[in-house]
Design a protein around this motif. Structure first.
Motif, PDB file in Angstrom:
ATOM      1  N   GLU A 185       0.609  -1.197  -0.132  1.00 21.32           N
ATOM      2  CA  GLU A 185       0.002  -0.037  -0.117  1.00 21.32           C
ATOM      3  C   GLU A 185       1.024   1.288   0.035  1.00 21.32           C
ATOM      4  OE1 GLU A 185      -3.197   0.291  -0.379  1.00 21.32           O
ATOM      5  OE2 GLU A 185      -3.604  -1.782  -0.110  1.00 21.32           O
ATOM      6  N   GLU A 186       2.063   1.189   0.468  1.00 13.90           N
ATOM      7  CA  GLU A 186       3.052   2.299   0.283  1.00 13.90           C
ATOM      8  C   GLU A 186       3.687   2.702  -0.753  1.00 13.90           C
ATOM      9  OE1 GLU A 186       5.255   2.494   4.650  1.00 13.90           O
ATOM     10  OE2 GLU A 186       4.840   0.402   4.205  1.00 13.90           O
ATOM     11  N   LEU A 187       4.053   1.629  -1.589  1.00 15.13           N
ATOM     12  CA  LEU A 187       4.922   1.756  -2.676  1.00 15.13           C
ATOM     13  C   LEU A 187       4.176   2.858  -3.766  1.00 15.13           C
ATOM     14  CD1 LEU A 187       7.719   1.563  -4.016  1.00 15.13           C
ATOM     15  CD2 LEU A 187       6.563  -0.629  -5.222  1.00 15.13           C
ATOM     16  N   ALA A 188       4.814   3.758  -4.157  1.00 18.23           N
ATOM     17  CA  ALA A 188       4.253   4.554  -5.275  1.00 18.23           C
ATOM     18  C   ALA A 188       5.115   4.851  -6.516  1.00 18.23           C
ATOM     19  CB  ALA A 188       3.924   5.942  -4.933  1.00 18.23           C
ATOM     20  N   PRO A 239       6.653   4.996 -12.207  1.00 18.33           N
ATOM     21  CA  PRO A 239       5.423   5.245 -11.377  1.00 18.33           C
ATOM     22  C   PRO A 239       4.860   3.561 -11.125  1.00 18.33           C
ATOM     23  CG  PRO A 239       5.036   6.007 -13.333  1.00 18.33           C
ATOM     24  CD  PRO A 239       6.617   5.564 -13.356  1.00 18.33           C
ATOM     25  N   ILE A 240       4.437   3.312  -9.811  1.00 17.26           N
ATOM     26  CA  ILE A 240       3.918   1.964  -9.482  1.00 17.26           C
ATOM     27  C   ILE A 240       2.629   2.058  -8.925  1.00 17.26           C
ATOM     28  CG2 ILE A 240       4.319  -0.137  -8.087  1.00 17.26           C
ATOM     29  CD1 ILE A 240       6.708   0.235 -10.056  1.00 17.26           C
ATOM     30  N   SER A 277       4.221   7.700  -1.682  1.00 18.04           N
ATOM     31  CA  SER A 277       3.572   8.805  -2.514  1.00 18.04           C
ATOM     32  C   SER A 277       4.188  10.222  -2.181  1.00 18.04           C
ATOM     33  CB  SER A 277       2.143   8.735  -2.331  1.00 18.04           C
ATOM     34  OG  SER A 277       1.696   9.109  -1.100  1.00 18.04           O
ATOM     35  N   ALA A 278       4.685  10.547  -1.130  1.00 14.10           N
ATOM     36  CA  ALA A 278       5.186  11.671  -0.390  1.00 14.10           C
ATOM     37  C   ALA A 278       6.712  12.161  -0.746  1.00 14.10           C
ATOM     38  CB  ALA A 278       4.942  11.702   1.016  1.00 14.10           C
ATOM     39  N   GLY A 279       7.377  10.910  -1.460  1.00 15.22           N
ATOM     40  CA  GLY A 279       8.628  10.934  -2.079  1.00 15.22           C
ATOM     41  C   GLY A 279       9.676  10.548  -0.905  1.00 15.22           C
ATOM     42  N   ASN A 280       9.024   9.865  -0.040  1.00 17.90           N
ATOM     43  CA  ASN A 280      10.077   9.449   1.249  1.00 17.90           C
ATOM     44  C   ASN A 280      10.484   8.014   0.859  1.00 17.90           C
ATOM     45  OD1 ASN A 280       9.742  11.450   3.114  1.00 17.90           O
ATOM     46  ND2 ASN A 280       7.509  10.583   3.276  1.00 17.90           N
TER      47      ASN A 280
END
Length: 181
Positions: A129-132, A147-148, A175-178
């Motif tokens: 759920e975290e990976l973007a 992009p994922i 998604s926040a770039g972290n």
């Protein structure tokens, strides 16, 4: 030996050949639809499979699955290539995907090119759920962001390796770039 006896022997011999051929015949199973892919995988991995995704990318059809015989965190992948008749033929055998590491729920596998082709079809199966986004650096080239989509998703990223192979570095981001570690 009489004519009737010889005819019986020939009939018996031909019958044995036909029965043997029928017993050894194994029809070609193409990956043209999900049902055919599951039949093919059941034959290849000897057991129940859960098909997680099927995606077309150019002339490739790629399927991600889980096998009842494998570990719960194992994900497997198989690549089909469309032939000149429009049927999808399996290319190599099913392969276990790398993961879930470094991010839980993310699996990757580089699927090498066909017959000396240096193109690599890099498959990314996402259950996180975290990976973007994944940022890749191929050899000493520039960083490329891929992009994922939200899970469950299969992303295909293609690149061409050098004549002597390739080296790939990757970093995973939310998604926040972290960066996800």
């Amino acid at each position: 030996m009489g004519r009737t006896a010889r005819a019986r022997w020939i009939f018996l011999l031909v019958s044995c050949v036909i029965v043997t051929c029928a017993a050894l015949y194994e029809p070609v199973i193409y990956g043209n639809d999900k049902g055919a892919i599951q039949r093919y995988l059941r034959r290849e991995v000897e057991g129940q499979v859960e098909l997680l995704a099927v995606a077309d990318d150019g002339a490739d059809r790629i399927a991600v699955f889980r096998s009842a015989k494998g570990e719960p965190d194992d994900r497997w992948i198989i690549r089909f290539r469309q032939n000149e008749d429009g049927n999808y033929e399996a290319y190599l055998s099913p392969r276990r995907m790398y993961g879930p590491h470094p991010v839980r729920g993310v699996y990757t596998e580089p699927l090498r090119g066909y017959s000396g082709d240096r193109e690599v079809c890099y498959a990314i199966w996402n259950e996180s759920e975290e990976l973007a986004e994944i940022r890749f650096r191929l050899d000493d080239g520039p960083e490329e962001a891929v992009p994922i989509p939200a899970p469950p998703s299969l992303t295909i990223w293609r690149f061409t390796g050098g004549a002597d192979g390739w080296h790939l570095e990757s970093a995973y981001y939310d998604s926040a770039g972290n960066e996800l570690l």
